[in-house]
Design an enzyme around this catalytic site. Structure first.
Site, PDB file in Angstrom:
ATOM      1  N   TYR A 153       0.842  -1.211   0.000  1.00 24.87           N
ATOM      2  CA  TYR A 153       0.000   0.000   0.000  1.00 24.87           C
ATOM      3  C   TYR A 153       0.873   1.257   0.000  1.00 24.87           C
ATOM      4  O   TYR A 153       0.668   2.179  -0.785  1.00 24.87           O
ATOM      5  CB  TYR A 153      -0.903  -0.058   1.233  1.00 24.87           C
ATOM      6  CG  TYR A 153      -1.671   1.187   1.539  1.00 24.87           C
ATOM      7  CD1 TYR A 153      -2.675   1.626   0.678  1.00 24.87           C
ATOM      8  CD2 TYR A 153      -1.419   1.932   2.696  1.00 24.87           C
ATOM      9  CE1 TYR A 153      -3.395   2.779   0.968  1.00 24.87           C
ATOM     10  CE2 TYR A 153      -2.134   3.068   2.993  1.00 24.87           C
ATOM     11  CZ  TYR A 153      -3.120   3.497   2.130  1.00 24.87           C
ATOM     12  OH  TYR A 153      -3.836   4.628   2.408  1.00 24.87           O
TER      13      TYR A 153
HETATM   14  N1  LIG Z   1      -8.352   6.067   6.262  1.00 24.88           N
HETATM   15  C1  LIG Z   1      -7.068   6.223   6.492  1.00 24.88           C
HETATM   16  O1  LIG Z   1      -6.570   5.992   7.595  1.00 24.88           O
HETATM   17  C2  LIG Z   1      -6.169   6.722   5.380  1.00 24.88           C
HETATM   18  C3  LIG Z   1      -4.856   7.058   5.734  1.00 24.88           C
HETATM   19  C4  LIG Z   1      -4.003   7.511   4.741  1.00 24.88           C
HETATM   20  C5  LIG Z   1      -4.446   7.645   3.449  1.00 24.88           C
HETATM   21  N2  LIG Z   1      -5.732   7.319   3.138  1.00 24.88           N
HETATM   22  C6  LIG Z   1      -6.137   7.476   1.728  1.00 24.88           C
HETATM   23  O2  LIG Z   1      -7.278   8.301   1.679  1.00 24.88           O
HETATM   24  C7  LIG Z   1      -8.074   7.943   0.552  1.00 24.88           C
HETATM   25  C8  LIG Z   1      -9.519   7.692   0.998  1.00 24.88           C
HETATM   26  O3  LIG Z   1      -9.489   6.569   1.873  1.00 24.88           O
HETATM   27  P1  LIG Z   1     -10.719   6.164   2.806  1.00 24.88           P
HETATM   28  O4  LIG Z   1     -10.120   5.811   4.114  1.00 24.88           O
HETATM   29  O5  LIG Z   1     -11.777   7.172   2.720  1.00 24.88           O
HETATM   30  O6  LIG Z   1     -11.144   4.795   2.068  1.00 24.88           O
HETATM   31  P2  LIG Z   1     -12.546   3.985   2.083  1.00 24.88           P
HETATM   32  O7  LIG Z   1     -13.405   4.436   3.195  1.00 24.88           O
HETATM   33  O8  LIG Z   1     -12.159   2.550   1.957  1.00 24.88           O
HETATM   34  O9  LIG Z   1     -13.233   4.450   0.711  1.00 24.88           O
HETATM   35  C9  LIG Z   1     -12.594   4.128  -0.489  1.00 24.88           C
HETATM   36  C10 LIG Z   1     -13.296   4.825  -1.611  1.00 24.88           C
HETATM   37  O10 LIG Z   1     -12.568   4.553  -2.826  1.00 24.88           O
HETATM   38  C11 LIG Z   1     -13.472   4.056  -3.804  1.00 24.88           C
HETATM   39  N3  LIG Z   1     -12.746   3.133  -4.658  1.00 24.88           N
HETATM   40  C12 LIG Z   1     -12.019   2.044  -4.309  1.00 24.88           C
HETATM   41  N4  LIG Z   1     -11.494   1.450  -5.392  1.00 24.88           N
HETATM   42  C13 LIG Z   1     -11.907   2.176  -6.463  1.00 24.88           C
HETATM   43  C14 LIG Z   1     -11.722   2.087  -7.852  1.00 24.88           C
HETATM   44  N5  LIG Z   1     -10.983   1.094  -8.416  1.00 24.88           N
HETATM   45  N6  LIG Z   1     -12.304   3.004  -8.654  1.00 24.88           N
HETATM   46  C15 LIG Z   1     -13.046   4.004  -8.120  1.00 24.88           C
HETATM   47  N7  LIG Z   1     -13.265   4.150  -6.810  1.00 24.88           N
HETATM   48  C16 LIG Z   1     -12.701   3.247  -5.987  1.00 24.88           C
HETATM   49  C17 LIG Z   1     -14.597   3.402  -3.038  1.00 24.88           C
HETATM   50  O11 LIG Z   1     -15.760   3.361  -3.858  1.00 24.88           O
HETATM   51  P3  LIG Z   1     -17.014   2.349  -3.547  1.00 24.88           P
HETATM   52  O12 LIG Z   1     -17.339   2.485  -2.111  1.00 24.88           O
HETATM   53  O13 LIG Z   1     -18.105   2.866  -4.425  1.00 24.88           O
HETATM   54  O14 LIG Z   1     -16.557   1.003  -3.945  1.00 24.88           O
HETATM   55  C18 LIG Z   1     -14.722   4.345  -1.845  1.00 24.88           C
HETATM   56  O15 LIG Z   1     -15.504   5.468  -2.177  1.00 24.88           O
HETATM   57  C19 LIG Z   1      -7.418   6.698  -0.069  1.00 24.88           C
HETATM   58  O16 LIG Z   1      -6.634   7.065  -1.176  1.00 24.88           O
HETATM   59  C20 LIG Z   1      -6.542   6.174   1.056  1.00 24.88           C
HETATM   60  O17 LIG Z   1      -5.437   5.460   0.583  1.00 24.88           O
HETATM   61  C21 LIG Z   1      -6.604   6.858   4.077  1.00 24.88           C
END
Ligand SMILES: NC(=O)c1ccc[n+]([C@@H]2O[C@H](COP(=O)([O-])OP(=O)(O)OC[C@H]3O[C@@H](n4cnc5c(N)ncnc54)[C@H](OP(=O)(O)O)[C@@H]3O)[C@@H](O)[C@H]2O)c1
Length: 245
Positions: A153
């Site tokens: 990741y």
């Molecule tokens: N949460 C954390 O602690 C954290 C920390 C550091 C960085 N981040 C980054 O922040 C960003 C948002 O993360 P989050 O925590 O909000 O994740 P999340 O709650 O798992 O949501 C992921 C989102 O990405 C969409 N998605 C996944 N695969 C996709 C694809 N192939 N095409 C289009 N959409 C896709 C999903 O759509 P569906 O639901 O419609 O499938 C969902 O809306 C990510 O890039 C993650 O790496 C998160």
């Protein structure tokens, strides 16, 4: 151009951080395109929530790694709202494994979504963002923190940071900024799924602010970078993590 005339595409807008960005940018007066992969129901909920407050939004399905789908996502934004000023590329996928135990099929899948997806979205943003615009990509604070078990990741997010820095320079003369937000642990499905309570409590205690980030914390940073107040910030990675070092 005032915020109430601006248009934002939010990938990953159906859940987690992306959903909070949709809410925040709509509150700031943007017309918002909610990009999603599979959760049409949640994307439509996000649209309804925006419409309830008097804003404008549409939901569009697009796998971010599929260049035809992403081109159609931008086409839909232009058809519905006349152009694109901001792209918040929050869509992403995670997997946890040590390098020794890593399933390489999982590596390919994560890198397809996170690296190919970032390039596909960035390519359309580079071609179509209007002057005064902004692309905000998503990294992770783990690029700096180097937590064991986050290799596949985090490597994908290192690639996103490199892309972000280089695209910011490639867009010289366009009046478009390109920055990455690198959250720390943030309370979403991506972070919480598969972790026991002890692990969550340990990670929540790490920042000096002693809590998990919320999606709204991260959306605030994106809103700053997206808007006129943040326009002098360009080619940066903003580590939004409550101060974890
Ligand atoms: N949460 C954390 O602690 C954290 C920390 C550091 C960085 N981040 C980054 O922040 C960003 C948002 O993360 P989050 O925590 O909000 O994740 P999340 O709650 O798992 O949501 C992921 C989102 O990405 C969409 N998605 C996944 N695969 C996709 C694809 N192939 N095409 C289009 N959409 C896709 C999903 O759509 P569906 O639901 O419609 O499938 C969902 O809306 C990510 O890039 C993650 O790496 C998160």
């Amino acid at each position: 151009m005032s915020n109430d005339e601006r248009v934002a595409i939010v990938t990953g807008g159906s859940r987690g951080i992306g959903s909070a960005i949709v809410t925040r940018l709509a509150a700031d007066g943007y017309a918002v395109v909610v990009g999603y992969a599979g959760r049409k129901d949640l994307a439509e909920d996000a649209v309804r929530a925006v419409e309830k407050t008097g804003g404008r939004a549409i939901a569009v399905q697009a796998d971010v790694a599929d260049e035809h789908a992403v081109a159609a996502l931008f086409d839909a934004a232009e058809a519905a709202f006349g152009g694109v000023d901001v792209v918040a590329h929050a869509a992403g996928k995670a997997s946890w494994s040590t390098v020794a135990d890593l399933d390489l099929a999982v590596l390919d899948d994560v890198h397809r979504t996170n690296i190919r997806g970032a390039f596909v979205v960035a390519q359309q943003a580079a071609r179509r963002l209007r002057p005064g615009g902004a692309l905000v990509t998503f990294s992770t604070s783990v690029v700096g923190l180097a937590f064991p078990g986050y290799g596949a990741y985090t490597a994908s997010k290192g690639a996103v940071e490199a892309l972000t820095m280089i695209l910011a320079r490639e867009l010289r003369g366009r009046d478009v900024t390109v920055n990455a937000v690198a959250p720390g642990p943030t309370a979403t499905d991506l972070f919480l799924d598969g972790k026991d309570e002890e692990t969550i409590a340990r990670l929540a205690a790490q920042p000096p602010l002693e809590r998990l980030g919320t999606p709204a914390d991260i959306a605030d940073v994106v809103a700053f970078l997206a808007g006129p107040s943040g326009h002098w910030v360009n080619g940066q990675v903003i580590r939004a993590n409550g101060g974890i070092i």
